[in-house]
Design an enzyme around this catalytic site. Structure first.
Site, PDB file in Angstrom:
ATOM      1  N   ARG A  10       0.831  -1.208   0.000  1.00 48.55           N
ATOM      2  CA  ARG A  10       0.000   0.000   0.000  1.00 48.55           C
ATOM      3  C   ARG A  10       0.862   1.252   0.000  1.00 48.55           C
ATOM      4  O   ARG A  10       1.951   1.276   0.566  1.00 48.55           O
ATOM      5  CB  ARG A  10      -0.899   0.020   1.239  1.00 48.55           C
ATOM      6  CG  ARG A  10      -1.992  -1.025   1.250  1.00 48.55           C
ATOM      7  CD  ARG A  10      -3.076  -0.756   0.230  1.00 48.55           C
ATOM      8  NE  ARG A  10      -3.790   0.480   0.486  1.00 48.55           N
ATOM      9  CZ  ARG A  10      -4.897   0.569   1.229  1.00 48.55           C
ATOM     10  NH1 ARG A  10      -5.428  -0.520   1.770  1.00 48.55           N
ATOM     11  NH2 ARG A  10      -5.500   1.709   1.410  1.00 48.55           N
ATOM     12  N   GLY A  29      -0.210   4.038  10.168  1.00 51.31           N
ATOM     13  CA  GLY A  29       0.255   2.660  10.315  1.00 51.31           C
ATOM     14  C   GLY A  29       1.752   2.638  10.504  1.00 51.31           C
ATOM     15  O   GLY A  29       2.447   3.638  10.273  1.00 51.31           O
ATOM     16  N   ARG A 321      -9.566  -7.474   7.734  1.00 53.35           N
ATOM     17  CA  ARG A 321      -9.831  -8.595   6.819  1.00 53.35           C
ATOM     18  C   ARG A 321     -11.162  -9.286   7.131  1.00 53.35           C
ATOM     19  O   ARG A 321     -11.228 -10.515   7.255  1.00 53.35           O
ATOM     20  CB  ARG A 321      -8.685  -9.598   6.879  1.00 53.35           C
ATOM     21  CG  ARG A 321      -7.347  -8.984   6.517  1.00 53.35           C
ATOM     22  CD  ARG A 321      -6.175  -9.865   6.914  1.00 53.35           C
ATOM     23  NE  ARG A 321      -4.927  -9.113   6.822  1.00 53.35           N
ATOM     24  CZ  ARG A 321      -3.822  -9.384   7.501  1.00 53.35           C
ATOM     25  NH1 ARG A 321      -3.812 -10.398   8.336  1.00 53.35           N
ATOM     26  NH2 ARG A 321      -2.734  -8.661   7.350  1.00 53.35           N
ATOM     27  N   VAL A 387       2.490  -1.273  19.306  1.00 54.33           N
ATOM     28  CA  VAL A 387       1.600  -0.749  20.351  1.00 54.33           C
ATOM     29  C   VAL A 387       2.335  -0.725  21.693  1.00 54.33           C
ATOM     30  O   VAL A 387       2.208   0.228  22.476  1.00 54.33           O
ATOM     31  CB  VAL A 387       0.306  -1.588  20.450  1.00 54.33           C
ATOM     32  CG1 VAL A 387      -0.506  -1.207  21.690  1.00 54.33           C
ATOM     33  CG2 VAL A 387      -0.537  -1.404  19.199  1.00 54.33           C
ATOM     34  N   LYS A 389       5.456  -0.258  22.239  1.00 58.66           N
ATOM     35  CA  LYS A 389       6.389   0.877  22.253  1.00 58.66           C
ATOM     36  C   LYS A 389       5.642   2.199  22.363  1.00 58.66           C
ATOM     37  O   LYS A 389       6.089   3.121  23.061  1.00 58.66           O
ATOM     38  CB  LYS A 389       7.251   0.836  20.992  1.00 58.66           C
ATOM     39  CG  LYS A 389       8.132  -0.403  20.899  1.00 58.66           C
ATOM     40  CD  LYS A 389       9.064  -0.361  19.691  1.00 58.66           C
ATOM     41  CE  LYS A 389      10.007  -1.563  19.692  1.00 58.66           C
ATOM     42  NZ  LYS A 389      11.013  -1.504  18.627  1.00 58.66           N
ATOM     43  N   ASP A 508      39.681 -28.003 -13.520  1.00 58.86           N
ATOM     44  CA  ASP A 508      39.079 -28.825 -12.461  1.00 58.86           C
ATOM     45  C   ASP A 508      37.788 -29.431 -13.022  1.00 58.86           C
ATOM     46  O   ASP A 508      37.243 -28.947 -14.024  1.00 58.86           O
ATOM     47  CB  ASP A 508      38.801 -27.944 -11.243  1.00 58.86           C
ATOM     48  CG  ASP A 508      38.046 -28.685 -10.156  1.00 58.86           C
ATOM     49  OD1 ASP A 508      38.441 -29.808  -9.830  1.00 58.86           O
ATOM     50  OD2 ASP A 508      37.042 -28.130  -9.659  1.00 58.86           O
ATOM     51  N   TYR A 509      37.276 -30.461 -12.365  1.00 55.94           N
ATOM     52  CA  TYR A 509      36.088 -31.126 -12.901  1.00 55.94           C
ATOM     53  C   TYR A 509      34.822 -30.777 -12.110  1.00 55.94           C
ATOM     54  O   TYR A 509      34.034 -29.944 -12.534  1.00 55.94           O
ATOM     55  CB  TYR A 509      36.302 -32.647 -12.949  1.00 55.94           C
ATOM     56  CG  TYR A 509      35.152 -33.356 -13.634  1.00 55.94           C
ATOM     57  CD1 TYR A 509      34.990 -33.253 -15.014  1.00 55.94           C
ATOM     58  CD2 TYR A 509      34.223 -34.095 -12.911  1.00 55.94           C
ATOM     59  CE1 TYR A 509      33.920 -33.877 -15.663  1.00 55.94           C
ATOM     60  CE2 TYR A 509      33.157 -34.721 -13.538  1.00 55.94           C
ATOM     61  CZ  TYR A 509      33.013 -34.606 -14.917  1.00 55.94           C
ATOM     62  OH  TYR A 509      31.956 -35.206 -15.558  1.00 55.94           O
ATOM     63  N   ASP A 510      34.622 -31.409 -10.938  1.00 49.00           N
ATOM     64  CA  ASP A 510      33.391 -31.197 -10.163  1.00 49.00           C
ATOM     65  C   ASP A 510      33.278 -29.751  -9.684  1.00 49.00           C
ATOM     66  O   ASP A 510      34.204 -29.204  -9.085  1.00 49.00           O
ATOM     67  CB  ASP A 510      33.373 -32.131  -8.951  1.00 49.00           C
ATOM     68  CG  ASP A 510      33.233 -33.582  -9.354  1.00 49.00           C
ATOM     69  OD1 ASP A 510      32.116 -34.002  -9.681  1.00 49.00           O
ATOM     70  OD2 ASP A 510      34.265 -34.290  -9.362  1.00 49.00           O
ATOM     71  N   ASP A 687      37.015 -24.553  -8.396  1.00 53.00           N
ATOM     72  CA  ASP A 687      35.964 -23.980  -7.549  1.00 53.00           C
ATOM     73  C   ASP A 687      36.187 -24.075  -6.055  1.00 53.00           C
ATOM     74  O   ASP A 687      35.473 -23.442  -5.283  1.00 53.00           O
ATOM     75  CB  ASP A 687      34.630 -24.664  -7.866  1.00 53.00           C
ATOM     76  CG  ASP A 687      34.578 -26.066  -7.294  1.00 53.00           C
ATOM     77  OD1 ASP A 687      33.767 -26.325  -6.386  1.00 53.00           O
ATOM     78  OD2 ASP A 687      35.370 -26.914  -7.744  1.00 53.00           O
TER      79      ASP A 687
END
Length: 735
Positions: A10, A29, A321, A387, A389, A508-510, A687
């Site tokens: 809003r 609000g 609501r 509220v 506070k 490198d692989y993996d 990696d």
């Protein structure tokens, strides 16, 4: 000049149609009030819904709605009745709201709600992109817009985006029940900074990211392929001066100038000077624990009948609501409880509960705050609860007692209040008695401490702290820009490759050429990758070396027909093009019998883990384990192994979700150095930490590249395996 773009469901204003004319009034609000000064004083625009559906606005006034919003530096998003039904009343308030507040029995999983939610989130994101310019800071708010950060990032990858969640974030066990959990987490992770009110909510979010998406989480940072996302807690404050000043002005008024409500309160206070008023003020929502509060109040009067006619509960329930069935049922339940309790305890001159079901103007709220001796706030689950506070801020003489649920976010900051469990009626009753009997000196002492804290950490300070942290993420990102393979570095790399007379590539692989798999044997190369590697290997004066921690049998079988050199087990074995495997180092494996039982013990204690046995090393994989438990066990096993293998020429490597025990004299750096001759183009990519040996050992002129944003000795980084293949494919076209 850069600006801040604020996005919320809003707008901070109400646009209403009166006699064919549009009227604009400020919203009241937490968020609207909280960001009002930040929005007005800075260079910013606010994007959100006007509060009127497309069907409610006459066609000839649609442009007027936009212009009215623009006068307030706002941009109105137009939503239809169907969109509000599916997006707001549907997914936001029948799915996310109950689930995030732990009311799983109220949670509805409806595909139409979800599809509408996605469409409306895209609508907000598109509106942001219309107004976004490079350098702007984007701040997305709350659970209605969880997907917006990612949607913005997809179109503006370099944007600086913050997201703040104003409601609780549930534990992993609750959140995992959401059918669209992955999409929601990925949506929020489009942000650079994610904020919550408390550390608990932050911790729950990080746990869900780690367990569901399996991203690396270090303290409060989430490592993504292209970015590091920061997650932190920022408890929202209030406009303290506004409430303090309103209370002081209230006491300056004469009785003739008092509101009708205040006059009624004054009459009560004069008629029964020894009686006390208890304030109960909430939106009518099942998360607020109003029904339990009433039952606890009834329990209090039963247990301590001496307070009959000496106490009154002033209860304000603000409609909310009202078209959602759960809220309708709650309204009936509260009406019945109030009627029953009043019928049970009322006397000729006294009614225990004053019940108001309506919204009240700000002036009346101040009347209630300043007149009530005790505030009783017992939410079952609450993101913050402003509220609490506001009540303390209006107690300008420092008297008054705040009784606050431990389930409210505000309880973490307001320890001097009387903290209760909202489900424990006996505790609430005894705490009410304590509040009645609390000496004024103690009230003043407690409130002064809370007020000092609230004044210092106001809503303005909250907004400033969040934006400062968001700007810091921009600085952190720039620290990585120096090594990122951007378009300029990419062009230079290809040009150097093209002009080189002799090239060598260490791959490198993996995690580099292929993504990780839960089971190592499932990460075999696909046809696209094999084709790329073969093309590279067939280029003139180009040497391709696959250097991996994999065992030699698996690596050799997968790449049997490819004319490249293979180095396995981090440098232990070498196989030159179609030759036999050769042991490159004088290593032993007689230590494995003593170490294996130790690792097996951790396998037994940690579900989802397993041992991979190679010729000269042992690896403990924990990719499928619970992420938090896996990290704890990995640290524990690492310490145990280091102590066990000290003075045996062995070392422990911390890889990506794997611990490997191997000979200290073997590593990728040493293995890659043996392959160097007089090549004028050297390229190495990997990696994890095992590749750091290679990055450190290779000459300065080498193009060393890390996959993913991590601390590294490499000169550059790329985001993921997809980018790796893009580079290698480009090499095949420029050889």
């Amino acid at each position: 000049m850069s600006k801040t773009i604020i996005i919320s469901n809003r707008l901070p204003l109400q646009i209403n149609l009166q006699n064919e004319k549009l009227e604009v009034t400020p919203s009241v609000g937490g968020l609207a009030t909280g960001l009002k000064s930040f929005h007005k004083e800075g260079d910013s625009i606010w994007i959100g819904w006007s509060g009127m559906t497309v069907e409610e606005i006459p066609e000839h006034l649609l442009d007027d709605v936009k212009s009215k919003a623009r006068e307030e530096d706002c941009v109105a998003v137009n939503l239809t009745e169907d969109e509000i039904e599916g997006f707001y009343y549907g997914f936001s308030n029948r799915t996310i709201w109950p689930l995030f507040h732990y009311f799983m029995e109220f949670t509805e999983s409806d595909d139409w709600y979800w599809e509408t939610y996605k469409q409306v989130n895209q609508k907000y994101a598109d509106e942001v992109l219309k107004h976004y310019q490079e350098g702007d800071h984007i701040w997305v708010h709350d659970y209605q817009l969880l997907l917006v950060p990612k949607m913005i990032r997809e179109q503006a990858p370099d944007a600086i985006i913050g997201f703040f969640n104003h409601i609780p974030f549930p534990s992993y066990e609750v959140f995992r029940t959401l059918p669209w959990r992955d999409e929601v987490l990925e949506g929020v992770l489009g942000a650079d900074l994610i904020g919550f009110h408390t550390y608990d909510y932050e911790r729950h979010f990080l746990s869900s990211v780690s367990r569901i998406l399996r991203h690396q989480v270090d303290f409060n940072e989430i490592t993504l392929p292209d970015r590091i996302v920061k997650v932190d807690s920022f408890p929202m404050g209030i406009d303290y001066e506004k409430f303090e000043k309103a209370a002081l002005d209230h006491f300056e008024k004469t009785s003739e100038n008092h509101s009708e409500l205040q006059q009624r309160l004054d009459h009560h206070l004069k008629a029964t000077p020894d009686a006390k008023l208890i304030l109960s003020l909430d939106r009518l929502d099942y998360t607020k624990g109003i029904a339990n509060r009433l039952r606890a109040f009834e329990y209090f009067l039963d247990k301590y009948p001496e307070f009959i006619e000496k106490v009154r509960l002033v209860m304000l329930a603000v409609p909310s609501r009202s078209n959602v069935p759960q809220y309708q049922r709650l309204k009936r339940e509260i009406d019945e409880l109030v009627g029953r309790i009043n019928g049970k305890f009322s006397t000729v001159s006294w009614t225990p509960i004053w019940y108001f079901y309506r919204s009240m103007p700000f002036e009346n709220l101040i009347d209630l705050y300043t007149s009530c001796d005790i505030a009783l706030l017992t939410p079952i689950r609450d993101g913050m609860n402003l509220v609490a506070k506001e009540y303390v801020a209006t107690r300008t003489n420092h008297t008054g007692v705040l009784i606050l649920s431990e389930m409210a976010g505000a309880a973490h900051e307001m320890n001097e209040a009387l903290i209760i469990n909202p489900n424990n009626f006996d505790q609430i009753a005894s705490t009410l008695k304590q509040a009645f009997e609390m000496p004024e000196e103690e009230q003043i002492s407690r409130n002064k401490m809370i007020q000092k804290r609230l004044k210092r950490y106001s809503v303005e300070k909250w907004a400033q702290d969040f934006m400062k942290a968001l700007r810091n993420t921009e600085d952190n990102r720039q620290a990585f820009e120096a090594i990122r393979i951007n378009s300029k570095v990419y062009d230079d790399l290809l040009e150097t490759y093209k002009n080189a007379k002799s090239r060598i590539l260490f791959l490198d692989y993996d995690g580099t050429l292929v993504n990780f798999a839960d089971k190592p044997e499932n990460a075999q190369p696909d046809e696209e990758l094999i084709t790329i590697i073969k093309k590279l290997a067939n280029q003139e004066n180009t040497e391709v070396i696959l250097i991996s921690g994999r065992d030699k049998d698996t690596l050799g079988r997968w790449w049997e027909d490819t004319p490249i050199d293979l180095i396995s087990e981090h440098g232990t074995w070498v196989r030159e093009k179609r030759a036999d495997w050769v042991l490159s180092e004088n290593v032993k494996n007689d230590w494995m019998e003593a170490v294996r039982p130790v690792i097996e013990n951790f396998v037994d204690r940690t579900p989802g883990t397993f041992i991979e046995e190679k010729n000269y090393s042992l690896a403990w994989h924990y990719r499928k384990a619970d992420p938090e438990l896996g990290e704890i066990r990995a640290n524990e096993l690492s310490n145990v192994l280091k102590e066990l293998i000290s003075n045996h020429g062995l070392s422990v490597l911390n890889g990506n979700k794997v611990l490997e025990i191997k000979s200290s004299g073997v590593n990728k750096g040493k293995a890659s150095n043996k392959k160097l001759r007089d090549q004028d183009f050297i390229f190495a990519i990997g990696d994890d930490w095992t590749d750091e040996y290679m990055f450190k050992e290779l000459p300065e002129k080498a193009y060393t590249v890390k996959v993913g944003i991590k601390q590294t000795s490499a000169r550059y980084y790329v985001e993921d395996t997809k980018k790796v293949r893009t580079i290698l494919q480009a090499f095949t076209e420029n050889g």
